[in-house]
Scaffold this active site. Structure first.
Site, PDB file in Angstrom:
ATOM      1  N   HIS A   1      -9.576   2.261  -0.862  1.00 40.62           N
ATOM      2  CA  HIS A   1      -8.158   1.911  -0.774  1.00 40.62           C
ATOM      3  C   HIS A   1      -7.718   1.414  -2.147  1.00 40.62           C
ATOM      4  CE1 HIS A   1      -4.338   0.625   0.415  1.00 40.62           C
ATOM      5  NE2 HIS A   1      -4.602   0.098   1.589  1.00 40.62           N
TER       6      HIS A   1
ATOM      7  N   HIS B   1      -3.090   7.087   6.504  1.00 38.25           N
ATOM      8  CA  HIS B   1      -3.367   5.850   5.755  1.00 38.25           C
ATOM      9  C   HIS B   1      -4.847   5.521   5.911  1.00 38.25           C
ATOM     10  CE1 HIS B   1      -2.562   2.004   3.897  1.00 38.25           C
ATOM     11  NE2 HIS B   1      -3.123   1.386   4.918  1.00 38.25           N
TER      12      HIS B   1
ATOM     13  N   CYS C   1       0.811  -1.220   0.000  1.00 37.09           N
ATOM     14  CA  CYS C   1       0.000   0.000   0.000  1.00 37.09           C
ATOM     15  C   CYS C   1       0.845   1.271   0.000  1.00 37.09           C
ATOM     16  CB  CYS C   1      -0.924   0.011   1.217  1.00 37.09           C
ATOM     17  SG  CYS C   1      -1.773  -1.554   1.505  1.00 37.09           S
TER      18      CYS C   1
END
Length: 631
Positions: A471, A433, A280
């Site tokens: 995401h 995040h 990520c």
């Protein structure tokens, strides 16, 4: 003197819309922007979604009726809002209510044999030794099997995961150029890289005329995005579904292809090429490589980014079976309701049950400060540093660990040394995040709280883009970068509007995690933070355009900055021209397939340089021994 990597362009696409000129950011904070920006945002999104188009210099709707700019919101506003951000997965991806799969069935004989007929050429090879085959003529046979037979039959299931952050409804990047059956992630790469380069207001060839051709770098990667039929998805299941593997599926599925496509079809780059994968944190991994190369003087211009198109049944099932994604039953239980609001499946730092997957392509164009000054480039921000640290020993490979403490602490310390304690405490913010998992909300907020305590920061603003766009895996930090640039531009801090309140287990004593958008005033520093699977932690220190210009002024002086501002006028004119075209759906996508090929026979080589007839400047060869002190 260390070069300062300056952001002079940013482009791309995610669930909020186009990245350049903050269209996507303004969609997220649509109710907080002024009337002119709101009108431009609706028109730009309407063009992107093919609800309106230009014909004979007039804006027309899908029926060909002329429509005024100020009428777009009234006619299409709700459709635009409904067709952007996180929403129920649309059928151009797959049908979440009837997801295709193969049901395994063990068929047993009811009498002595299982009997059926089929075409001779459909018989398996080699033929199972227990099968009794009778030729019926005309290319047909009867098969009798005296034992159990396992078959896989077409079937459909109700997918428990139904929401994703999808590109705006109606936007298909592959229709903008001759995409040659390319995977969706690579189609988005071509669009995003074009958008980033066009947004600079400087022609690419004009940049190359100022530097050696090997002083350009491309830094990009995807993680799981090439899983469509045209990429690894098709490669892995073709034989299992009775079709043939194509000659392109393996190559186009590689995670380096977003880098390779930009080099081969957009920029014609012969300089540095790099693909760094960090789950990520992939966008930040590639940003770190570019920043370090620019600071060291190895590269003067860099195209940096990531692209991902992971909205496929296989990828979603993979994350879903890890209990990582928010599913229908968990959301119903969380909300104590039989219905699910698919717009609110992603809830960073709130009461949540998993992340929501998204698709995106995000790219920035970086230039060293000296070249930016020389070319009059528009300064959007600068990147002071990117820190990457692992977690050390860990029990679970997917669990968070201590590495993010290191990246955040280093980043905050660097910002304080550059701008001072007051700036850090009063005019910095975090792009979290914020994955929307119960574990993330506690562990990430604890990091911020402890860092804030150590640096005596109170009421530290925290924003979380994944609440709106999901995401997007590889480009996720690019979504955060786009939001940071929007905040610097418009002085609006996005709240996490998908939650009702901060969860009780979030460590928020020193944090300002708002649930509504708010006007924040001028900000100096953005901390872009990423916590990736496997211990891939990264944090970037991004300085505002105002701070960047002030730093350049101190380095180069008043006269140089006055000359810079004169050049900037022409650059901004070119930017505005592209901005208007893009808002009308005219993107002029760069895709130079088979164009501008370098003639290897025309390369001139001597012991100190290479010259290409296609480039104005030479490539210098190493001219000294870097290990002279050891010889």
């Amino acid at each position: 003197m260390t070069s300062l990597p300056v952001v002079i362009g940013m482009g791309g696409i995610n669930a909020a819309g186009r990245t350049s000129f903050h269209q996507g950011f303004r969609r997220i904070v649509i109710d907080k922007i002024n009337a002119q920006a709101r009108e431009e945002t609706f028109v730009g999104l309407a063009s992107l979604m093919k609800l309106v188009s230009m014909k004979d210099d007039q804006l027309v709707d899908q029926d060909g009726n002329v429509i005024a700019v100020n009428e777009v919101e009234a006619k299409f506003g709700q459709q635009i809002l409904d067709g952007t951000l996180i929403r129920k997965i649309e059928k151009n991806h797959f049908d979440v209510d009837a997801t295709h799969w193969h049901q395994k069935m063990n068929i047993r004989p009811t009498d002595s044999n299982i009997s059926f007929e089929l075409r001779t050429k459909e018989l398996p090879h080699p033929l199972p030794h227990t099968w009794l085959v009778t030729d019926l003529g005309d290319g047909n046979v009867r098969v009798e099997i005296p034992e159990e037979l396992t078959v896989f039959h077409d079937a459909y299931r109700d997918n428990p995961i139904k929401a994703a952050g999808q590109m705006p409804t109606g936007f298909e990047p592959g229709t903008l150029y001759n995409s040659h059956y390319q995977p969706r992630g690579l189609q988005a790469t071509i669009f995003a890289a074009t958008d980033a380069i066009r947004s600079t207001g400087i022609e690419w060839d004009a940049i190359l005329d100022k530097i050696s051709p090997d002083q350009v770098g491309t830094y990009s990667a995807s993680i799981v995005g090439q899983m469509q039929q045209e990429g690894l998805g098709g490669l892995l299941k073709s034989r299992l579904t009775g079709s043939r593997v194509s000659t392109k599926q393996l190559a186009l599925g590689l995670n380096s292809m977003s880098t390779d496509f930009i080099n081969a079809y957009v920029t014609g780059n012969v300089g540095t090429t790099s693909t760094s994968s960090g789950a990520c944190a992939t966008f930040l991994y590639n940003l770190q490589s570019a920043v370090q190369d620019i600071q060291a003087g190895r590269v003067r211009v860099a195209v940096v980014g990531s692209a991902e198109a992971p909205i496929t049944p296989e990828v979603i099932e993979g994350f879903g079976n890890m209990s990582a994604l928010a599913n229908e039953k968990s959301l119903q239980k969380l909300d104590q309701s039989e219905t699910v609001d698919h717009r609110r499946t992603s809830r960073p730092f709130g009461n949540n049950c998993g992340f929501t997957i998204g698709e995106a392509a995000q790219f920035v164009v970086l230039m060293d400060d000296e070249l930016a000054l020389e070319m009059g480039a528009k300064v959007l921000a600068s990147v002071a540093g990117v820190f990457v640290n692992a977690d050390g020993y860990k029990k679970s490979i997917t669990a968070p660990g201590p590495g993010n403490y290191i990246t955040m602490a280093k980043s905050v310390a660097l910002a304080q040394h550059i701008l001072g304690k007051e700036s850090l405490q009063e005019r910095s913010f975090i792009l979290a995040h914020g994955s929307s998992t119960p574990q993330n909300r506690t562990t990430e907020s604890l990091i911020y709280d402890r860092i804030a305590t150590s640096f005596d920061i109170n009421n530290w603003p925290v924003a979380a883009p994944k609440a709106f766009v999901g995401h997007t895996i590889g480009p996720a930090s690019g979504d955060q970068m786009a939001m940071a640039l929007g905040i610097f531009s418009d002085n609006i801090m996005p709240g996490i509007t998908t939650i009702d309140k901060i969860a009780d287990d979030v460590h928020s004593d020193r944090l300002n995690i708002a649930i509504e958008h708010w006007h924040c005033g001028d900000m100096d520093t953005a901390f872009i933070n990423s916590k990736g699977f496997g211990g891939n932690n990264a944090t970037a220190v991004v300085l505002s355009p105002k701070v960047t210009i002030a730093m350049m002024k101190k380095r180069y002086g008043e006269q140089a900055m006055n000359e810079y501002e004169q050049k900037l006028v022409l650059v901004e004119q070119a930017q505005n021209e592209y901005r208007q075209r893009a808002n009308q759906g005219q993107f002029d996508v760069i895709y130079k397939f088979g164009e501008g090929l370098l003639d290897e026979n025309e390369i001139e080589i001597n012991d100190h340089s290479l010259s290409f007839k296609e480039f104005k400047n030479k490539i210098s060869l190493p001219a000294e021994n870097p290990f002279a002190d050891m010889m």
